[in-house]
Design an enzyme around this catalytic site. Structure first.
Site: not given
Ligand SMILES: *Cc1c(COP(=O)(O)O)cnc(C)c1O
Length: 393
Positions: A57, A110, A182, A207
């Protein structure tokens, strides 16, 4: 040696096989704990006086390789991997705020990040102002005495609106407020927010970074000072860490990030051109294909337009659902950045948690569709979309 290129770092950074018995593939250190050389060594590790691993961790060699690689790609000092994008986002936002603070956020977000901000408000009276952040005055107006972070997405999920990173960072510096971006939609191959003066970059590595739709993961990149703090506080004590096998899958995925992003973009550009000529399509949102001020931002901070498209069809929520139901190769699914082309209706899926009135203010109408253009041959993607669009009344 001259500075290496992005594609080379995406394959080599953060790993030296000489330290791992020559294994060319990064070993998966599937262990919870690490044996100390001696009791004194254990004491030194806990005191931060020795570099050794303690407990997974707090750090794991496979995960560390991923963190170093993504930090380099984003041009940051340190990376920190998490068990999900939301794990990274929540750890960073908890680290940067305290009760009664204020967050300035981009208008679109998001859905779960929006949910997190609402939870902060309900539980800790941390209020949020949602702003377009599109002019100097608008940005200044959104900032309050108790603002402790500016949080944004660009392109915004799912409306594909762009925000000028350099402008936001410049004003935030005056107030000494950190800017958190982000960067999931663009990846560092297309856009590097730290280069424009922003402070922290976040990813849902689920992603494009992984790119194969088989992992849930997140990563934060920024200064060593800030990420050391997150590592020792919100990550260590809230515990949303990444498993070594998942880190290994993302390390593998990253090796092809540049060629995947090139192909995602090439395919998306073909699909945008075809959509623009279709009579059932009323609007298309894609970087570089917007208003002149938006296109200027794209030119300034994005090297490519990327693989995400939003568009609207002429019709209701049900018409839009019909379109999705007529598809075959294109899969109706949330998530994005995979080899498979994925399509979804934000109003009823990823952004359904946002109350309708606010959702519409963000530009998320019932007929808005989000398309993550995959790596199939673009003609097959288009033929599928075209036949489904032609079936709409
Ligand atoms: C999918 C997504 C998230 C969240 O990510 P997870 O891996 O599903 O927790 C945050 N920001 C954006 C722009 C996303 O597409």
């Amino acid at each position: 040696m001259p500075k290496k290129h992005f594609a080379t770092d995406a394959i080599h950074e953060g790993y030296d096989s000489k330290n791992h018995l020559g294994s060319l593939s990064t070993p998966i250190y599937q262990t919870s704990t690490y044996e100390f050389d001696s009791a004194e060594h254990g004491e030194a590790c806990f005191a931060g006086e020795s570099e050794g691993y303690i407990y997974s961790r707090l750090g794991n060699p496979t995960v560390r390789a991923l963190e170093e690689r993504v930090a380099k790609l984003e041009n940051g000092e340190r990376g920190l991997a998490f068990g999900s994008g939301m794990g990274a986002i929540s750890a960073v936002l908890v680290a940067l705020t305290k009760a009664n603070d204020h967050i300035v956020s981009s208008t679109g977000l998001y859905g779960c990040t929006y949910g997190l901000l609402k939870m902060f408000e309900d539980k800790y009276n941390i209020t949020s102002t949602f702003s377009d952040l599109n002019t100097e005055t608008v940005i200044r107006d959104a900032i309050q005495d108790n603002t402790s972070v500016i949080y944004l997405e660009t392109p915004i999920n799912p409306t594909m609106q762009l925000i000028d990173l350099e402008l936001v960072a410049k004003i935030a510096k005056e107030f000494d407020i950190p800017v958190v971006v982000d960067n999931t939609f663009s990846t560092p191959y297309i856009q590097r927010p730290l280069d424009f003066g922003c402070d922290v970059v976040l990813h849902s590595a689920t992603k494009y970074l992984n790119g194969h739709g088989d992992v849930i993961a997140g990563i934060a990149v920024g200064s060593k000072e800030f990420l050391d703090e997150v590592a020792m506080t919100t990550q260590k004590d809230m515990g949303a860490i990444l498993a070594p096998f998942d880190a290994w899958l993302i390390l593998r995925g990253l090796k092809t990030l540049p060629i995947r992003m090139d192909r995602h973009t090439a395919n998306a550009e073909k699909i945008v051109a075809k959509l623009a000529a279709h009579n059932k399509v009323t609007d298309i949102y894609y970087p570089g294909k917007g208003r002149p001020d938006q296109n200027e931002i794209k030119e300034k901070q994005m090297s490519l337009s990327g693989g995400m498209i939003a568009f609207e069809v002429d019709g209701s929520k049900e018409t839009t659902q019909q379109l999705l139901n007529h598809l075959d190769i294109i899969k109706v699914a949330v998530s994005l950045g995979d080899a498979e082309t994925l399509i979804e209706q934000p109003a009823t899926m990823t952004h359904a948690v946002i109350p309708e009135e606010e959702r519409l203010k963000m530009g998320i109408t019932n007929s808005l569709i989000r398309l993550s253009v995959g790596l199939e041959h673009w003609e097959d993607i288009w033929n599928d979309l075209d036949q489904a669009l032609n079936k709409l009344d």
